[in-house]
Design a protein around this motif. Structure first.
Motif, PDB file in Angstrom:
ATOM      1  N   HIS A 196      84.977 150.706  27.912  1.00 55.47           N
ATOM      2  CA  HIS A 196      86.160 150.222  27.101  1.00 55.47           C
ATOM      3  C   HIS A 196      87.259 150.452  28.403  1.00 55.47           C
ATOM      4  CE1 HIS A 196      86.151 154.362  26.064  1.00 55.47           C
ATOM      5  NE2 HIS A 196      85.071 154.183  25.000  1.00 55.47           N
ATOM      6  N   SER A 197      87.345 149.127  28.847  1.00 52.82           N
ATOM      7  CA  SER A 197      88.063 149.243  30.111  1.00 52.82           C
ATOM      8  C   SER A 197      89.733 149.496  29.865  1.00 52.82           C
ATOM      9  CB  SER A 197      87.995 148.071  30.958  1.00 52.82           C
ATOM     10  OG  SER A 197      88.581 146.869  30.171  1.00 52.82           O
ATOM     11  N   ARG A 198      90.048 149.560  28.564  1.00 55.10           N
ATOM     12  CA  ARG A 198      91.487 149.855  28.380  1.00 55.10           C
ATOM     13  C   ARG A 198      91.813 151.284  27.948  1.00 55.10           C
ATOM     14  NH1 ARG A 198      89.764 145.176  27.947  1.00 55.10           N
ATOM     15  NH2 ARG A 198      88.454 145.622  26.257  1.00 55.10           N
ATOM     16  N   ARG A 199      90.698 152.116  27.846  1.00 51.25           N
ATOM     17  CA  ARG A 199      90.826 153.213  27.304  1.00 51.25           C
ATOM     18  C   ARG A 199      89.842 154.364  28.442  1.00 51.25           C
ATOM     19  NH1 ARG A 199      89.788 152.312  21.445  1.00 51.25           N
ATOM     20  NH2 ARG A 199      87.879 151.209  22.482  1.00 51.25           N
ATOM     21  N   ILE A 236      84.667 164.093  31.852  1.00 48.61           N
ATOM     22  CA  ILE A 236      85.900 162.961  32.082  1.00 48.61           C
ATOM     23  C   ILE A 236      85.300 161.593  32.633  1.00 48.61           C
ATOM     24  CG2 ILE A 236      87.913 162.245  33.261  1.00 48.61           C
ATOM     25  CD1 ILE A 236      88.201 165.488  34.134  1.00 48.61           C
ATOM     26  N   SER A 237      85.684 160.673  31.562  1.00 49.89           N
ATOM     27  CA  SER A 237      84.829 159.445  31.679  1.00 49.89           C
ATOM     28  C   SER A 237      86.118 158.418  31.957  1.00 49.89           C
ATOM     29  CB  SER A 237      84.066 159.050  30.544  1.00 49.89           C
ATOM     30  OG  SER A 237      83.445 157.714  30.583  1.00 49.89           O
ATOM     31  N   PRO A 238      86.059 157.815  33.254  1.00 53.37           N
ATOM     32  CA  PRO A 238      86.865 156.679  33.601  1.00 53.37           C
ATOM     33  C   PRO A 238      86.635 155.493  32.638  1.00 53.37           C
ATOM     34  CG  PRO A 238      85.910 157.673  35.464  1.00 53.37           C
ATOM     35  CD  PRO A 238      85.130 158.267  34.256  1.00 53.37           C
ATOM     36  N   SER A 239      87.591 154.768  32.730  1.00 51.24           N
ATOM     37  CA  SER A 239      87.373 153.662  31.876  1.00 51.24           C
ATOM     38  C   SER A 239      86.534 152.596  32.278  1.00 51.24           C
ATOM     39  CB  SER A 239      88.964 152.869  31.787  1.00 51.24           C
ATOM     40  OG  SER A 239      89.393 152.376  32.836  1.00 51.24           O
ATOM     41  N   TRP A 240      86.106 152.710  33.772  1.00 54.43           N
ATOM     42  CA  TRP A 240      85.105 151.753  34.085  1.00 54.43           C
ATOM     43  C   TRP A 240      83.609 152.413  33.814  1.00 54.43           C
ATOM     44  CZ3 TRP A 240      82.579 154.580  37.563  1.00 54.43           C
ATOM     45  CH2 TRP A 240      83.126 155.531  38.370  1.00 54.43           C
ATOM     46  N   SER A 241      83.405 153.422  33.415  1.00 51.83           N
ATOM     47  CA  SER A 241      82.053 154.038  33.088  1.00 51.83           C
ATOM     48  C   SER A 241      81.650 154.068  31.853  1.00 51.83           C
ATOM     49  CB  SER A 241      82.422 155.626  33.798  1.00 51.83           C
ATOM     50  OG  SER A 241      81.180 156.189  33.475  1.00 51.83           O
ATOM     51  N   ILE A 242      80.251 153.802  31.867  1.00 53.93           N
ATOM     52  CA  ILE A 242      79.523 154.104  30.745  1.00 53.93           C
ATOM     53  C   ILE A 242      79.637 155.204  30.201  1.00 53.93           C
ATOM     54  CG2 ILE A 242      77.930 152.314  31.098  1.00 53.93           C
ATOM     55  CD1 ILE A 242      75.777 154.503  31.739  1.00 53.93           C
ATOM     56  N   HIS A 243      79.002 155.959  29.048  1.00 56.49           N
ATOM     57  CA  HIS A 243      79.112 157.336  28.598  1.00 56.49           C
ATOM     58  C   HIS A 243      78.305 157.268  27.405  1.00 56.49           C
ATOM     59  CE1 HIS A 243      82.752 154.974  27.310  1.00 56.49           C
ATOM     60  NE2 HIS A 243      82.492 155.433  25.928  1.00 56.49           N
ATOM     61  N   SER A 244      77.091 158.128  27.742  1.00 58.00           N
ATOM     62  CA  SER A 244      76.038 158.016  26.896  1.00 58.00           C
ATOM     63  C   SER A 244      75.151 159.223  27.158  1.00 58.00           C
ATOM     64  CB  SER A 244      75.119 156.800  26.736  1.00 58.00           C
ATOM     65  OG  SER A 244      74.189 156.981  26.101  1.00 58.00           O
ATOM     66  N   GLY A 245      74.676 160.130  26.186  1.00 59.41           N
ATOM     67  CA  GLY A 245      73.931 161.200  26.357  1.00 59.41           C
ATOM     68  C   GLY A 245      72.907 161.329  25.729  1.00 59.41           C
ATOM     69  N   MET A 267      85.379 147.451  22.818  1.00 62.05           N
ATOM     70  CA  MET A 267      84.244 148.037  23.525  1.00 62.05           C
ATOM     71  C   MET A 267      83.442 146.781  24.238  1.00 62.05           C
ATOM     72  SD  MET A 267      81.822 150.179  21.213  1.00 62.05           S
ATOM     73  CE  MET A 267      83.221 151.039  20.307  1.00 62.05           C
ATOM     74  N   ASP A 268      82.881 146.980  25.361  1.00 61.96           N
ATOM     75  CA  ASP A 268      81.942 146.078  25.855  1.00 61.96           C
ATOM     76  C   ASP A 268      80.494 146.680  25.946  1.00 61.96           C
ATOM     77  OD1 ASP A 268      84.023 144.164  26.225  1.00 61.96           O
ATOM     78  OD2 ASP A 268      84.658 145.616  28.006  1.00 61.96           O
ATOM     79  N   PHE A 269      79.685 146.285  24.970  1.00 60.07           N
ATOM     80  CA  PHE A 269      78.496 146.727  25.064  1.00 60.07           C
ATOM     81  C   PHE A 269      77.566 146.140  26.450  1.00 60.07           C
ATOM     82  CE2 PHE A 269      79.570 147.150  20.674  1.00 60.07           C
ATOM     83  CZ  PHE A 269      79.082 148.342  20.371  1.00 60.07           C
ATOM     84  N   ILE A 270      76.526 147.211  26.552  1.00 58.31           N
ATOM     85  CA  ILE A 270      75.752 146.813  27.647  1.00 58.31           C
ATOM     86  C   ILE A 270      74.303 146.800  27.454  1.00 58.31           C
ATOM     87  CG2 ILE A 270      75.089 147.842  30.030  1.00 58.31           C
ATOM     88  CD1 ILE A 270      78.035 147.159  29.686  1.00 58.31           C
ATOM     89  N   LYS A 271      73.592 145.697  27.824  1.00 60.93           N
ATOM     90  CA  LYS A 271      72.349 145.672  27.340  1.00 60.93           C
ATOM     91  C   LYS A 271      71.572 146.368  27.975  1.00 60.93           C
ATOM     92  CE  LYS A 271      72.351 140.464  26.388  1.00 60.93           C
ATOM     93  NZ  LYS A 271      71.925 139.229  26.592  1.00 60.93           N
TER      94      LYS A 271
END
Length: 276
Positions: A196-199, A236-245, A267-271
């Motif tokens: 989510h590039s805005r947050r 810390i997850s920048p707005s350009w980064s995915i975040h999954s665990g 949010m922008d989902f990634i295939k």
């Protein structure tokens, strides 16, 4: 107050494991009798661990806030992850049990944290963001949160999201915060992942067994890296980064966001097949 500086997505491609940890991981958040604060230049988020024992503790403004008091131009949310605690906001006193939260809006008020029993201290996880509008103090009990059931057992990402600081629960200037529990046999906190590039976002992981670990994936979708996370550590997850665990056992985490909006679905989902 340790500072975490913003990084360009192309720069991080050359980071080795230690540099990734130095730039994106808060390894030691809680210490009995202390306040530990960390300033993130991404959307100016502050993350803190407050663990009072015999005396009350307060957040420290410091040079990073330009000489202002902590709440002069900031809002914050505190979630208690320890024994019973108390937060004083001016003349008001709020008791917080395990997993209860308190929102404090901007204003010239004194805020302090205490444990009910020093031998069994409270542990307050605090997130703070800049604010340009004063919203009232709000206690959020476990029955006050908005619960959302997401995911599916077949994709190992079944989870309950507990929204604490959210427009439907507690108004705030820009801060959003919630707690997610993985349920049943699931161990992915989100997959497919998203950006989510805005947050920007901060992920605080916690679990019961000391030998549990979470593998937190980050980076551009076509250039991923991972961090191995122990109990009570923050990514810390920048707005350009995915975040999954994904975890070796069941775990929970608190997510906090600050940025341009509070739209949960923005949010922008990634295939999964597009990830590298």
């Amino acid at each position: 107050m340790k500072c975490y500086y913003s990084t360009h997505p192309e720069d991080y491609q050359g980071y080795d494991t230690q540099k990734l940890r130095d730039n994106y991981l808060i390894e030691s958040l809680f210490c009995y009798g202390e306040v530990r604060q960390f300033y993130c230049y991404d959307d100016r988020l502050i993350v803190a661990g407050v663990c009072p024992q015999g005396t009350s503790l307060s957040l420290v403004a410091g040079k990073a806030l330009g000489g202002l008091t902590f709440f002069s131009r900031r809002e914050a949310a505190a979630v208690n992850l320890g024994a019973d605690g108390v937060i004083r906001v001016g003349d008001e006193v709020f008791s917080l049990a395990y997993r209860e939260a308190l929102y404090v809006g901007k204003g010239e008020h004194d805020v302090s944290f205490e444990s009910v029993e020093p031998s069994n201290p409270a542990k307050f996880y605090v997130c703070s963001a800049p604010s340009h509008h004063p919203y009232p103090v709000r206690h959020i009990g476990r029955s006050d949160v908005k619960k959302i059931h997401l995911g599916d057992p077949d994709t190992a990402n079944e989870r309950i999201i507990h929204q604490y600081i959210h427009p439907d629960v507690c108004p705030s200037s820009q801060l959003a915060l919630g707690l997610t529990d993985l349920i049943n046999a699931s161990n992915w906190n989100t997959m497919p992942c998203h950006t989510h590039s805005r947050r920007m976002e901060a992920y605080f992981y916690f679990f019961e067994q000391d030998d549990t670990r979470v593998f937190h994936f980050m980076g551009k979708p076509n250039e991923t890296r991972h961090l191995v996370i122990a109990n009570e550590q923050v990514v810390i997850s920048p707005s350009w980064s995915i975040h999954s665990g994904v975890g070796t056992r069941r775990y929970s985490f608190i997510w906090a966001m600050a940025g341009e909006n509070q739209e949960f679905g923005d949010m922008d989902f990634i295939k999964t097949e597009d990830m590298r």
